[in-house]
Design a protein around this motif. Sequence first.
Motif, PDB file in Angstrom:
ATOM      1  N   GLY A 221      26.584  -0.952 -53.985  1.00  0.00           N
ATOM      2  CA  GLY A 221      26.968  -0.526 -52.639  1.00  0.00           C
ATOM      3  C   GLY A 221      26.571   0.915 -52.364  1.00  0.00           C
ATOM      4  N   VAL A 222      26.783   1.792 -53.350  1.00  0.00           N
ATOM      5  CA  VAL A 222      26.387   3.194 -53.201  1.00  0.00           C
ATOM      6  C   VAL A 222      24.872   3.310 -53.076  1.00  0.00           C
ATOM      7  CG1 VAL A 222      26.340   5.443 -54.347  1.00  0.00           C
ATOM      8  CG2 VAL A 222      28.421   4.061 -54.396  1.00  0.00           C
ATOM      9  N   ALA A 223      24.144   2.569 -53.923  1.00  0.00           N
ATOM     10  CA  ALA A 223      22.673   2.618 -53.881  1.00  0.00           C
ATOM     11  C   ALA A 223      22.140   2.080 -52.557  1.00  0.00           C
ATOM     12  CB  ALA A 223      22.086   1.838 -55.050  1.00  0.00           C
TER      13      ALA A 223
ATOM     14  N   ARG B 146      12.013  10.308 -52.201  1.00  0.00           N
ATOM     15  CA  ARG B 146      12.820  10.668 -53.373  1.00  0.00           C
ATOM     16  C   ARG B 146      14.113   9.861 -53.415  1.00  0.00           C
ATOM     17  NH1 ARG B 146      12.461  17.246 -52.740  1.00  0.00           N
ATOM     18  NH2 ARG B 146      10.215  17.471 -53.109  1.00  0.00           N
ATOM     19  N   VAL B 147      14.731   9.687 -52.260  1.00  0.00           N
ATOM     20  CA  VAL B 147      15.989   8.946 -52.215  1.00  0.00           C
ATOM     21  C   VAL B 147      15.767   7.479 -52.573  1.00  0.00           C
ATOM     22  CG1 VAL B 147      17.873   8.203 -50.697  1.00  0.00           C
ATOM     23  CG2 VAL B 147      17.026  10.538 -50.564  1.00  0.00           C
ATOM     24  N   LEU B 148      14.647   6.897 -52.112  1.00  0.00           N
ATOM     25  CA  LEU B 148      14.337   5.514 -52.473  1.00  0.00           C
ATOM     26  C   LEU B 148      14.127   5.367 -53.976  1.00  0.00           C
ATOM     27  CD1 LEU B 148      11.924   4.420 -49.600  1.00  0.00           C
ATOM     28  CD2 LEU B 148      14.229   3.586 -50.041  1.00  0.00           C
ATOM     29  N   ILE B 149      13.447   6.329 -54.583  1.00  0.00           N
ATOM     30  CA  ILE B 149      13.265   6.284 -56.034  1.00  0.00           C
ATOM     31  C   ILE B 149      14.615   6.321 -56.739  1.00  0.00           C
ATOM     32  CG2 ILE B 149      12.429   7.625 -58.015  1.00  0.00           C
ATOM     33  CD1 ILE B 149      10.002   8.420 -56.295  1.00  0.00           C
ATOM     34  N   GLY B 150      15.511   7.180 -56.273  1.00  0.00           N
ATOM     35  CA  GLY B 150      16.843   7.249 -56.868  1.00  0.00           C
ATOM     36  C   GLY B 150      17.624   5.958 -56.689  1.00  0.00           C
ATOM     37  N   SER B 151      17.519   5.351 -55.516  1.00  0.00           N
ATOM     38  CA  SER B 151      18.225   4.099 -55.254  1.00  0.00           C
ATOM     39  C   SER B 151      17.732   2.981 -56.160  1.00  0.00           C
ATOM     40  CB  SER B 151      18.041   3.702 -53.782  1.00  0.00           C
ATOM     41  OG  SER B 151      18.569   2.420 -53.531  1.00  0.00           O
ATOM     42  N   ASP B 152      16.406   2.833 -56.284  1.00  0.00           N
ATOM     43  CA  ASP B 152      15.856   1.801 -57.162  1.00  0.00           C
ATOM     44  C   ASP B 152      16.269   2.037 -58.615  1.00  0.00           C
ATOM     45  OD1 ASP B 152      14.637   0.170 -55.323  1.00  0.00           O
ATOM     46  OD2 ASP B 152      12.649   1.059 -55.525  1.00  0.00           O
TER      47      ASP B 152
ATOM     48  N   VAL C  35      18.989   3.609 -59.784  1.00  0.00           N
ATOM     49  CA  VAL C  35      20.412   3.294 -59.979  1.00  0.00           C
ATOM     50  C   VAL C  35      20.616   1.784 -60.057  1.00  0.00           C
ATOM     51  CG1 VAL C  35      22.674   3.332 -58.847  1.00  0.00           C
ATOM     52  CG2 VAL C  35      21.296   5.415 -58.957  1.00  0.00           C
ATOM     53  N   ARG C  36      19.995   1.034 -59.138  1.00  0.00           N
ATOM     54  CA  ARG C  36      20.188  -0.416 -59.130  1.00  0.00           C
ATOM     55  C   ARG C  36      19.596  -1.054 -60.386  1.00  0.00           C
ATOM     56  NH1 ARG C  36      18.426  -2.032 -53.070  1.00  0.00           N
ATOM     57  NH2 ARG C  36      16.782  -0.508 -53.517  1.00  0.00           N
ATOM     58  N   CYS C  37      18.433  -0.567 -60.807  1.00  0.00           N
ATOM     59  CA  CYS C  37      17.799  -1.111 -62.008  1.00  0.00           C
ATOM     60  C   CYS C  37      18.684  -0.908 -63.241  1.00  0.00           C
ATOM     61  CB  CYS C  37      16.443  -0.447 -62.203  1.00  0.00           C
ATOM     62  SG  CYS C  37      15.599  -0.925 -63.723  1.00  0.00           S
ATOM     63  N   LEU C  38      19.144   0.320 -63.446  1.00  0.00           N
ATOM     64  CA  LEU C  38      19.957   0.619 -64.623  1.00  0.00           C
ATOM     65  C   LEU C  38      21.279  -0.134 -64.601  1.00  0.00           C
ATOM     66  CD1 LEU C  38      19.323   4.477 -64.971  1.00  0.00           C
ATOM     67  CD2 LEU C  38      18.320   2.611 -66.319  1.00  0.00           C
ATOM     68  N   ALA C  39      21.906  -0.218 -63.414  1.00  0.00           N
ATOM     69  CA  ALA C  39      23.195  -0.903 -63.303  1.00  0.00           C
ATOM     70  C   ALA C  39      23.056  -2.388 -63.631  1.00  0.00           C
ATOM     71  CB  ALA C  39      23.768  -0.708 -61.899  1.00  0.00           C
ATOM     72  N   VAL C  40      22.015  -3.025 -63.084  1.00  0.00           N
ATOM     73  CA  VAL C  40      21.832  -4.458 -63.304  1.00  0.00           C
ATOM     74  C   VAL C  40      21.496  -4.748 -64.773  1.00  0.00           C
ATOM     75  CG1 VAL C  40      20.325  -6.400 -62.785  1.00  0.00           C
ATOM     76  CG2 VAL C  40      21.206  -5.037 -60.944  1.00  0.00           C
ATOM     77  N   LEU C  41      20.611  -3.952 -65.345  1.00  0.00           N
ATOM     78  CA  LEU C  41      20.241  -4.189 -66.739  1.00  0.00           C
ATOM     79  C   LEU C  41      21.419  -3.927 -67.679  1.00  0.00           C
ATOM     80  CD1 LEU C  41      16.625  -2.705 -66.864  1.00  0.00           C
ATOM     81  CD2 LEU C  41      17.320  -5.115 -66.726  1.00  0.00           C
TER      82      LEU C  41
END
Length: 407
Positions: A117-119, A79-85, A87-93
């Motif tokens: 960094g948080v992700a 679950r945490v990996l899904i959340g990390s991916d 966050v990074r996807c939305l931030a970059v896009l």
Amino acid sequence: MSAVVQAPAAHRDPNVLRWLGAYTTSVTGDVLYMTVLTWAAADVAGPAQAGFVLAVGAVPRAVLLLGGGVLADRFGPRRVLIGSDLVRCLAVLAVAGVLYAGGATVPVLCALAVCFGVADALFLPAVGALPPRLTAPDQLTRVQGMRSLAVRFANTAGPFAAGAALAGAGAPGAFTGVGVLFVVSLVLIAGVRVRVPDLPERRRSKSPWAQFRDGLRYLADRPGLSRLVAVVALGEMCFSGPVGAALVLLTEERGWRPATLSLLLGSFSVAGAVVGVALTAVRRVPAPRALTAAGLSATAVFIAALGLARPGPGAAVALCALLGAVSGVPMVLGQALLQQRAAPEYLGRVTAVTSLCTLGLSPLLLPLAGVVAAAWGVGVFLAGCGAVCLVAAALAASAAPVAPARS
């Protein structure tokens, strides 16, 4: 009772292969992101500000890593990996959209760096805690061999892909490509199914702070496991950036051509990848602690020789290949031992401690490399890295055996 008794061989397990695909695309996305962010920051505000933007992203990763370990154990690493991916996807896009609109500023890039960094503080402990939940303990060496291969691939192919994306589509298009990689990783990790249940509900009733203290007590009460954590942390610390920076400085110091630097870095990565492939074919490694100590000792010798023996360019490339090969063995075996010996419900917090030393604090060695190189030469810094590896080898050789954890 363990739930992973009859797991298939890791290299033929579709579940493990989905995890490997998610991990590979995620790590490759990280490498592309760092290259593109550096380029975008330098383009907007100059090289000095680019360094500032990168430093802003490193701070939350180091500060929050231990908390990320608590969350991985509390909610389950998948679950945490899904959340990390996500966050990074939305931030970059989002930043790609800002760049397409022509609104790139240093504060926008700093906000992206903080989000990343948080992700990363969530991603690193969770990715270390997940493999023992996917396959049997005797398959973890194979899994770590696959992981090592993925890291070497990302470090080798990532910069080339970033350069091609920047040349063809500019920073906005390159950031969009990074976001696509995280979408792929997100889809793959969502399809992974764990074989070992997540944290029991009764333990989730504890507060995060109480779980954090439990994790520290767990390590403190197990000196053998704590020593193994120190072996992994010290053995990988210098290879999480400092050695790469030292090779750049060594090339400049010796007056070698840039092409030589590419060969140094490439031979190191390719040799490490070959070792990763070889270890995926191994089901059981005899005397893994002894092999870890031997690999760390050989690593210390080759890294010191690279700096102090003053080899020519060809010999330096050969030494880098040997260094990549011998350093790959303890990296794989150390991580596999750690995942076999730590209880699954504590593995996120245990991984967070090693990640803090290897990826959280190792950036502090980067300015030290420059200072030491300017004062005494790059060879002295590389010899210091060798000394760190020797300490890790001594700890590995003297550590008492740690009983495998029970699921």
